[in-house]
Design an enzyme around this catalytic site. Structure first.
Site, mmCIF file in Angstrom:
data_model
loop_
_atom_site.group_PDB
_atom_site.id
_atom_site.type_symbol
_atom_site.label_atom_id
_atom_site.label_comp_id
_atom_site.label_asym_id
_atom_site.label_seq_id
_atom_site.Cartn_x
_atom_site.Cartn_y
_atom_site.Cartn_z
ATOM 1 N N ALA A 155 0.844 -1.194 0.000
ATOM 2 C CA ALA A 155 0.000 0.000 0.000
ATOM 3 C C ALA A 155 0.876 1.241 0.000
ATOM 4 O O ALA A 155 1.874 1.311 0.719
ATOM 5 C CB ALA A 155 -0.900 -0.014 1.226
ATOM 6 N N LYS A 156 0.489 2.219 -0.813
ATOM 7 C CA LYS A 156 1.234 3.469 -0.888
ATOM 8 C C LYS A 156 0.633 4.413 0.168
ATOM 9 O O LYS A 156 -0.130 5.324 -0.149
ATOM 10 C CB LYS A 156 1.096 4.031 -2.312
ATOM 11 C CG LYS A 156 2.318 4.759 -2.809
ATOM 12 C CD LYS A 156 2.242 4.961 -4.305
ATOM 13 C CE LYS A 156 3.044 6.172 -4.739
ATOM 14 N NZ LYS A 156 4.452 6.186 -4.339
ATOM 15 N N ILE A 157 0.970 4.123 1.420
ATOM 16 C CA ILE A 157 0.373 4.828 2.566
ATOM 17 C C ILE A 157 1.202 6.064 2.917
ATOM 18 O O ILE A 157 2.436 5.985 3.025
ATOM 19 C CB ILE A 157 0.311 3.884 3.786
ATOM 20 C CG1 ILE A 157 -0.592 2.682 3.475
ATOM 21 C CG2 ILE A 157 -0.178 4.622 5.034
ATOM 22 C CD1 ILE A 157 -0.573 1.594 4.526
ATOM 23 N N TYR A 161 5.839 7.075 4.318
ATOM 24 C CA TYR A 161 6.856 7.919 3.703
ATOM 25 C C TYR A 161 7.752 8.634 4.698
ATOM 26 O O TYR A 161 8.749 9.254 4.309
ATOM 27 C CB TYR A 161 6.220 8.844 2.653
ATOM 28 C CG TYR A 161 5.997 8.027 1.405
ATOM 29 C CD1 TYR A 161 6.954 7.986 0.406
ATOM 30 C CD2 TYR A 161 4.910 7.179 1.297
ATOM 31 C CE1 TYR A 161 6.807 7.165 -0.694
ATOM 32 C CE2 TYR A 161 4.744 6.341 0.205
ATOM 33 C CZ TYR A 161 5.704 6.344 -0.788
ATOM 34 O OH TYR A 161 5.568 5.506 -1.862
#
Ligand code: PPE
Length: 302
Positions: A155-157, A161
Protein backbone atom coordinates in the site's frame (compact mmCIF):
# COMPACT_ATOMS: atom_id res chain seq x y z
CA UNK A 1 4.87 24.39 -8.18
CA UNK A 2 1.43 25.61 -9.08
CA UNK A 3 -1.33 25.14 -11.60
CA UNK A 4 -4.90 26.43 -11.63
CA UNK A 5 -7.32 23.88 -10.27
CA UNK A 6 -7.41 20.96 -7.88
CA UNK A 7 -10.14 18.30 -7.87
CA UNK A 8 -11.55 17.92 -4.36
CA UNK A 9 -14.29 15.44 -3.52
CA UNK A 10 -16.00 15.80 -6.86
CA UNK A 11 -15.53 19.46 -7.70
CA UNK A 12 -12.87 21.68 -9.24
CA UNK A 13 -11.43 24.10 -6.69
CA UNK A 14 -9.10 27.08 -7.22
CA UNK A 15 -5.50 26.04 -6.41
CA UNK A 16 -5.17 28.46 -3.48
CA UNK A 17 -8.53 27.48 -2.02
CA UNK A 18 -7.79 23.74 -1.91
CA UNK A 19 -7.40 23.60 1.88
CA UNK A 20 -8.20 21.26 4.77
CA UNK A 21 -8.88 21.65 8.49
CA UNK A 22 -5.80 21.43 10.73
CA UNK A 23 -7.43 18.58 12.66
CA UNK A 24 -7.57 16.42 9.52
CA UNK A 25 -6.82 12.88 10.75
CA UNK A 26 -4.27 12.21 8.00
CA UNK A 27 -2.29 15.33 8.92
CA UNK A 28 -1.73 13.94 12.43
CA UNK A 29 -1.31 10.24 11.73
CA UNK A 30 -0.48 9.81 8.04
CA UNK A 31 -3.76 7.98 7.46
CA UNK A 32 -4.01 8.40 3.73
CA UNK A 33 -2.93 6.67 0.52
CA UNK A 34 -1.71 8.23 -2.68
CA UNK A 35 -0.57 7.71 -6.25
CA UNK A 36 2.03 9.36 -8.42
CA UNK A 37 1.25 9.31 -12.13
CA UNK A 38 2.72 11.03 -15.16
CA UNK A 39 1.04 12.30 -18.28
CA UNK A 40 3.24 12.80 -21.36
CA UNK A 41 2.95 15.08 -24.34
CA UNK A 42 2.10 13.15 -27.50
CA UNK A 43 0.97 13.99 -31.04
CA UNK A 44 -2.59 13.37 -29.90
CA UNK A 45 -2.41 15.55 -26.79
CA UNK A 46 -1.43 14.51 -23.27
CA UNK A 47 -1.52 10.78 -22.48
CA UNK A 48 -1.71 9.44 -18.94
CA UNK A 49 0.66 6.50 -18.54
CA UNK A 50 -0.86 3.25 -17.21
CA UNK A 51 -3.82 5.04 -15.67
CA UNK A 52 -5.74 1.82 -15.07
CA UNK A 53 -2.86 0.30 -13.08
CA UNK A 54 -2.43 3.41 -10.94
CA UNK A 55 -6.15 3.61 -10.17
CA UNK A 56 -6.19 -0.09 -9.30
CA UNK A 57 -3.25 0.37 -6.93
CA UNK A 58 -4.97 3.38 -5.33
CA UNK A 59 -8.04 1.25 -4.61
CA UNK A 60 -5.86 -1.59 -3.30
CA UNK A 61 -3.97 0.80 -1.01
CA UNK A 62 -7.30 2.16 0.27
CA UNK A 63 -8.53 -1.37 0.90
CA UNK A 64 -5.48 -2.16 2.99
CA UNK A 65 -6.02 1.00 5.04
CA UNK A 66 -9.72 0.08 5.36
CA UNK A 67 -10.98 3.14 3.52
CA UNK A 68 -13.96 2.97 1.20
CA UNK A 69 -13.36 5.44 -1.63
CA UNK A 70 -16.66 7.28 -2.20
CA UNK A 71 -16.12 7.28 -5.98
CA UNK A 72 -15.90 4.49 -8.54
CA UNK A 73 -12.73 3.58 -10.45
CA UNK A 74 -14.34 5.13 -13.55
CA UNK A 75 -15.08 8.39 -11.72
CA UNK A 76 -11.52 8.63 -10.36
CA UNK A 77 -10.05 7.84 -13.80
CA UNK A 78 -12.24 10.51 -15.42
CA UNK A 79 -11.29 13.03 -12.72
CA UNK A 80 -7.57 12.30 -13.30
CA UNK A 81 -7.92 13.01 -17.01
CA UNK A 82 -10.06 16.05 -16.29
CA UNK A 83 -7.54 17.66 -13.96
CA UNK A 84 -4.92 17.50 -16.73
CA UNK A 85 -7.36 19.04 -19.21
CA UNK A 86 -8.66 21.67 -16.79
CA UNK A 87 -5.12 22.88 -16.06
CA UNK A 88 -4.22 22.86 -19.77
CA UNK A 89 -1.12 20.78 -19.07
CA UNK A 90 0.76 19.13 -21.95
CA UNK A 91 2.78 16.89 -19.70
CA UNK A 92 2.60 16.72 -15.93
CA UNK A 93 2.75 14.79 -12.69
CA UNK A 94 -0.58 13.80 -11.16
CA UNK A 95 -1.12 13.24 -7.44
CA UNK A 96 -4.34 11.59 -6.27
CA UNK A 97 -4.70 11.35 -2.48
CA UNK A 98 -7.36 9.52 -0.46
CA UNK A 99 -7.29 10.46 3.20
CA UNK A 100 -9.12 10.45 6.50
CA UNK A 101 -10.51 13.92 6.99
CA UNK A 102 -11.70 15.90 9.99
CA UNK A 103 -14.12 14.63 12.59
CA UNK A 104 -12.26 13.65 15.72
CA UNK A 105 -8.70 12.82 16.69
CA UNK A 106 -7.56 9.67 18.41
CA UNK A 107 -6.15 6.74 16.50
CA UNK A 108 -9.49 5.13 15.63
CA UNK A 109 -9.95 6.48 12.09
CA UNK A 110 -13.37 5.06 11.32
CA UNK A 111 -15.48 8.12 12.17
CA UNK A 112 -13.38 10.41 9.98
CA UNK A 113 -14.74 10.92 6.46
CA UNK A 114 -12.78 9.51 3.50
CA UNK A 115 -11.80 12.48 1.34
CA UNK A 116 -10.23 12.52 -2.12
CA UNK A 117 -8.16 15.09 -3.92
CA UNK A 118 -6.34 15.06 -7.25
CA UNK A 119 -3.76 17.66 -8.24
CA UNK A 120 -1.60 17.97 -11.37
CA UNK A 121 1.34 20.21 -12.11
CA UNK A 122 4.40 20.47 -14.25
CA UNK A 123 7.13 18.41 -12.55
CA UNK A 124 10.40 18.04 -14.48
CA UNK A 125 13.06 15.42 -13.83
CA UNK A 126 12.71 14.13 -10.25
CA UNK A 127 16.42 14.08 -9.44
CA UNK A 128 17.36 16.92 -11.79
CA UNK A 129 17.70 17.12 -15.58
CA UNK A 130 21.36 16.10 -15.49
CA UNK A 131 20.53 12.99 -13.49
CA UNK A 132 18.73 11.33 -16.40
CA UNK A 133 21.79 11.67 -18.64
CA UNK A 134 24.69 11.41 -16.21
CA UNK A 135 23.30 9.44 -13.28
CA UNK A 136 23.18 10.19 -9.57
CA UNK A 137 25.28 9.49 -6.53
CA UNK A 138 23.60 7.49 -3.78
CA UNK A 139 24.32 6.19 -0.30
CA UNK A 140 23.05 3.11 1.46
CA UNK A 141 20.82 4.59 4.14
CA UNK A 142 21.40 3.83 7.79
CA UNK A 143 17.58 3.69 7.98
CA UNK A 144 16.17 0.36 6.87
CA UNK A 145 13.01 -0.18 4.82
CA UNK A 146 10.09 -0.79 7.17
CA UNK A 147 9.70 -4.45 8.02
CA UNK A 148 6.80 -6.18 6.25
CA UNK A 149 5.04 -6.56 9.59
CA UNK A 150 5.61 -2.92 10.57
CA UNK A 151 3.57 -1.53 7.71
CA UNK A 152 2.32 -2.61 4.31
CA UNK A 153 4.74 -2.26 1.40
CA UNK A 154 1.93 -3.10 -1.05
CA UNK A 155 0.00 0.00 0.00
CA UNK A 156 1.23 3.47 -0.89
CA UNK A 157 0.37 4.83 2.57
CA UNK A 158 1.23 8.44 3.44
CA UNK A 159 2.62 7.47 6.85
CA UNK A 160 5.04 5.00 5.22
CA UNK A 161 6.86 7.92 3.70
CA UNK A 162 8.40 9.03 7.00
CA UNK A 163 10.73 6.08 6.47
CA UNK A 164 11.55 7.51 3.02
CA UNK A 165 11.91 11.05 4.35
CA UNK A 166 14.51 9.92 6.92
CA UNK A 167 16.48 8.29 4.11
CA UNK A 168 16.08 11.36 1.89
CA UNK A 169 17.28 13.74 4.61
CA UNK A 170 20.30 11.56 5.27
CA UNK A 171 21.18 11.59 1.57
CA UNK A 172 20.74 15.37 1.35
CA UNK A 173 22.86 15.97 4.47
CA UNK A 174 25.51 13.65 3.01
CA UNK A 175 25.67 15.69 -0.18
CA UNK A 176 24.40 13.02 -2.57
CA UNK A 177 21.22 12.94 -4.63
CA UNK A 178 19.51 9.79 -3.38
CA UNK A 179 19.42 7.00 -0.82
CA UNK A 180 19.08 3.23 -1.14
CA UNK A 181 17.31 1.37 1.65
CA UNK A 182 18.08 -2.20 2.71
CA UNK A 183 15.29 -4.40 4.03
CA UNK A 184 15.17 -5.73 7.59
CA UNK A 185 17.14 -8.80 6.48
CA UNK A 186 19.89 -6.59 5.13
CA UNK A 187 19.14 -7.08 1.44
CA UNK A 188 18.82 -4.28 -1.10
CA UNK A 189 15.21 -3.05 -1.14
CA UNK A 190 14.58 0.21 -3.03
CA UNK A 191 15.01 3.97 -3.05
CA UNK A 192 12.85 6.26 -0.90
CA UNK A 193 10.53 6.79 -3.88
CA UNK A 194 11.83 4.44 -6.56
CA UNK A 195 12.46 0.78 -7.26
CA UNK A 196 16.03 -0.24 -8.01
CA UNK A 197 17.65 -2.34 -10.73
CA UNK A 198 21.23 -3.34 -11.43
CA UNK A 199 23.04 -5.02 -14.31
CA UNK A 200 25.78 -7.64 -14.10
CA UNK A 201 27.29 -9.45 -17.08
CA UNK A 202 24.38 -8.43 -19.28
CA UNK A 203 21.68 -9.71 -16.91
CA UNK A 204 19.27 -7.25 -15.30
CA UNK A 205 18.36 -7.72 -11.64
CA UNK A 206 15.80 -6.25 -9.26
CA UNK A 207 14.76 -7.30 -5.74
CA UNK A 208 11.60 -9.41 -5.32
CA UNK A 209 8.45 -7.60 -4.16
CA UNK A 210 8.59 -8.78 -0.55
CA UNK A 211 9.40 -5.47 1.12
CA UNK A 212 9.21 -2.98 -1.73
CA UNK A 213 6.43 -1.14 -3.49
CA UNK A 214 5.04 -2.96 -6.51
CA UNK A 215 6.12 -0.20 -8.83
CA UNK A 216 4.30 0.33 -12.09
CA UNK A 217 7.52 1.58 -13.70
CA UNK A 218 9.25 -1.55 -12.36
CA UNK A 219 6.59 -3.67 -14.04
CA UNK A 220 7.02 -1.66 -17.25
CA UNK A 221 10.83 -2.01 -17.23
CA UNK A 222 10.53 -5.77 -16.67
CA UNK A 223 8.13 -6.09 -19.62
CA UNK A 224 10.06 -3.98 -22.10
CA UNK A 225 13.46 -5.39 -21.07
CA UNK A 226 12.17 -8.93 -21.51
CA UNK A 227 10.62 -8.01 -24.87
CA UNK A 228 13.98 -6.53 -25.90
CA UNK A 229 15.53 -9.93 -25.22
CA UNK A 230 17.29 -9.22 -21.93
CA UNK A 231 17.39 -11.78 -19.18
CA UNK A 232 15.84 -10.36 -16.03
CA UNK A 233 16.02 -11.90 -12.57
CA UNK A 234 14.37 -11.02 -9.27
CA UNK A 235 17.02 -11.56 -6.61
CA UNK A 236 17.84 -10.67 -3.03
CA UNK A 237 21.27 -9.06 -2.98
CA UNK A 238 23.68 -7.71 -0.39
CA UNK A 239 24.93 -4.12 -0.74
CA UNK A 240 28.30 -5.26 -2.16
CA UNK A 241 26.50 -6.75 -5.16
CA UNK A 242 25.56 -3.17 -6.04
CA UNK A 243 29.13 -1.95 -5.51
CA UNK A 244 30.34 -4.50 -8.08
CA UNK A 245 27.48 -4.08 -10.55
CA UNK A 246 28.20 -2.93 -14.12
CA UNK A 247 25.21 -0.55 -14.05
CA UNK A 248 22.44 0.44 -11.67
CA UNK A 249 19.34 2.59 -11.97
CA UNK A 250 16.23 3.79 -10.17
CA UNK A 251 12.78 3.40 -11.70
CA UNK A 252 9.61 5.21 -10.69
CA UNK A 253 6.83 7.40 -12.02
CA UNK A 254 8.51 10.52 -10.69
CA UNK A 255 12.13 9.34 -11.22
CA UNK A 256 11.38 7.66 -14.58
CA UNK A 257 14.67 5.82 -15.28
CA UNK A 258 17.53 7.49 -13.45
CA UNK A 259 20.99 5.88 -13.67
CA UNK A 260 23.09 5.53 -10.51
CA UNK A 261 26.75 6.31 -11.09
CA UNK A 262 28.11 6.02 -7.55
CA UNK A 263 27.05 4.23 -4.34
CA UNK A 264 28.79 4.86 -1.00
CA UNK A 265 31.65 6.47 -2.98
CA UNK A 266 32.13 3.32 -5.06
CA UNK A 267 32.03 4.04 -8.78
CA UNK A 268 29.39 1.88 -10.47
CA UNK A 269 30.72 0.53 -13.76
CA UNK A 270 32.31 3.40 -15.62
CA UNK A 271 30.62 5.99 -13.42
CA UNK A 272 28.18 7.05 -16.10
CA UNK A 273 24.87 5.96 -17.62
CA UNK A 274 25.63 2.44 -18.79
CA UNK A 275 24.80 0.97 -22.21
CA UNK A 276 21.84 -1.17 -21.10
CA UNK A 277 20.44 1.65 -18.96
CA UNK A 278 20.72 3.95 -21.98
CA UNK A 279 18.82 1.55 -24.25
CA UNK A 280 16.12 0.90 -21.67
CA UNK A 281 15.73 4.58 -20.83
CA UNK A 282 15.36 5.54 -24.46
CA UNK A 283 12.80 2.78 -25.10
CA UNK A 284 10.94 3.70 -21.92
CA UNK A 285 10.61 7.34 -22.93
CA UNK A 286 9.31 6.30 -26.35
CA UNK A 287 6.73 4.12 -24.62
CA UNK A 288 5.77 6.96 -22.22
CA UNK A 289 5.29 9.28 -25.17
CA UNK A 290 3.08 6.84 -27.06
CA UNK A 291 5.67 6.30 -29.80
CA UNK A 292 5.66 2.51 -29.53
CA UNK A 293 2.58 0.98 -31.16
CA UNK A 294 3.06 -2.26 -29.30
CA UNK A 295 2.50 -0.61 -25.92
CA UNK A 296 -0.11 1.97 -26.91
CA UNK A 297 -2.62 0.29 -24.61
CA UNK A 298 -0.72 1.88 -21.73
CA UNK A 299 -1.40 5.42 -22.97
CA UNK A 300 -4.71 6.94 -21.93
CA UNK A 301 -5.31 10.01 -24.05
CA UNK A 302 -6.79 13.00 -22.27
N1 PPE B 1 9.04 2.61 -4.37
C1 PPE B 1 8.54 3.62 -3.62
C2 PPE B 1 8.77 3.62 -2.17
C3 PPE B 1 7.83 4.65 -4.25
O1 PPE B 1 7.34 5.64 -3.51
C4 PPE B 1 7.64 4.63 -5.64
C5 PPE B 1 6.90 5.73 -6.32
C6 PPE B 1 8.17 3.54 -6.37
C7 PPE B 1 8.86 2.55 -5.69
C8 PPE B 1 7.96 3.39 -7.85
O2 PPE B 1 6.62 3.11 -8.14
P1 PPE B 1 5.93 3.55 -9.50
O3 PPE B 1 5.81 5.02 -9.48
O4 PPE B 1 4.63 2.85 -9.49
O5 PPE B 1 6.80 3.07 -10.58
N2 PPE B 1 7.08 7.01 -5.76
C9 PPE B 1 6.16 8.08 -6.09
C10 PPE B 1 6.32 9.27 -5.17
C11 PPE B 1 7.60 10.02 -5.25
C12 PPE B 1 7.58 11.31 -4.45
O6 PPE B 1 8.66 11.83 -4.18
O7 PPE B 1 6.50 11.81 -4.12
C13 PPE B 1 6.27 8.46 -7.56
O8 PPE B 1 7.25 8.14 -8.22
O9 PPE B 1 5.33 9.08 -8.04
Amino acid sequence: MKSEKIWMDGSMVEWDKAQVHVLTHALHYGSGVFEGIRAYKTDKGPAVFRLKDHVERLFNSAKILRMEIPFSREEISAAIKNIVKENKLESCYIRPLVYRGYNRLGLNPFSCPVKVMIAAWDWGAYLGEEALAKGVRAIISSWQRSNINTTSAKAKICGNYINSIFANMEAMESGVEEAILLDSNGYVAEGPGENIFWVKDGIIFTPPLTSVLEGITRKTVIKIATDMGYELKEEFAARDVLYLADEAFFAGSAAELTPIREIDHYTIGKGERGPISTKLQSKLFDVFKGKEKKYLDWSDFV
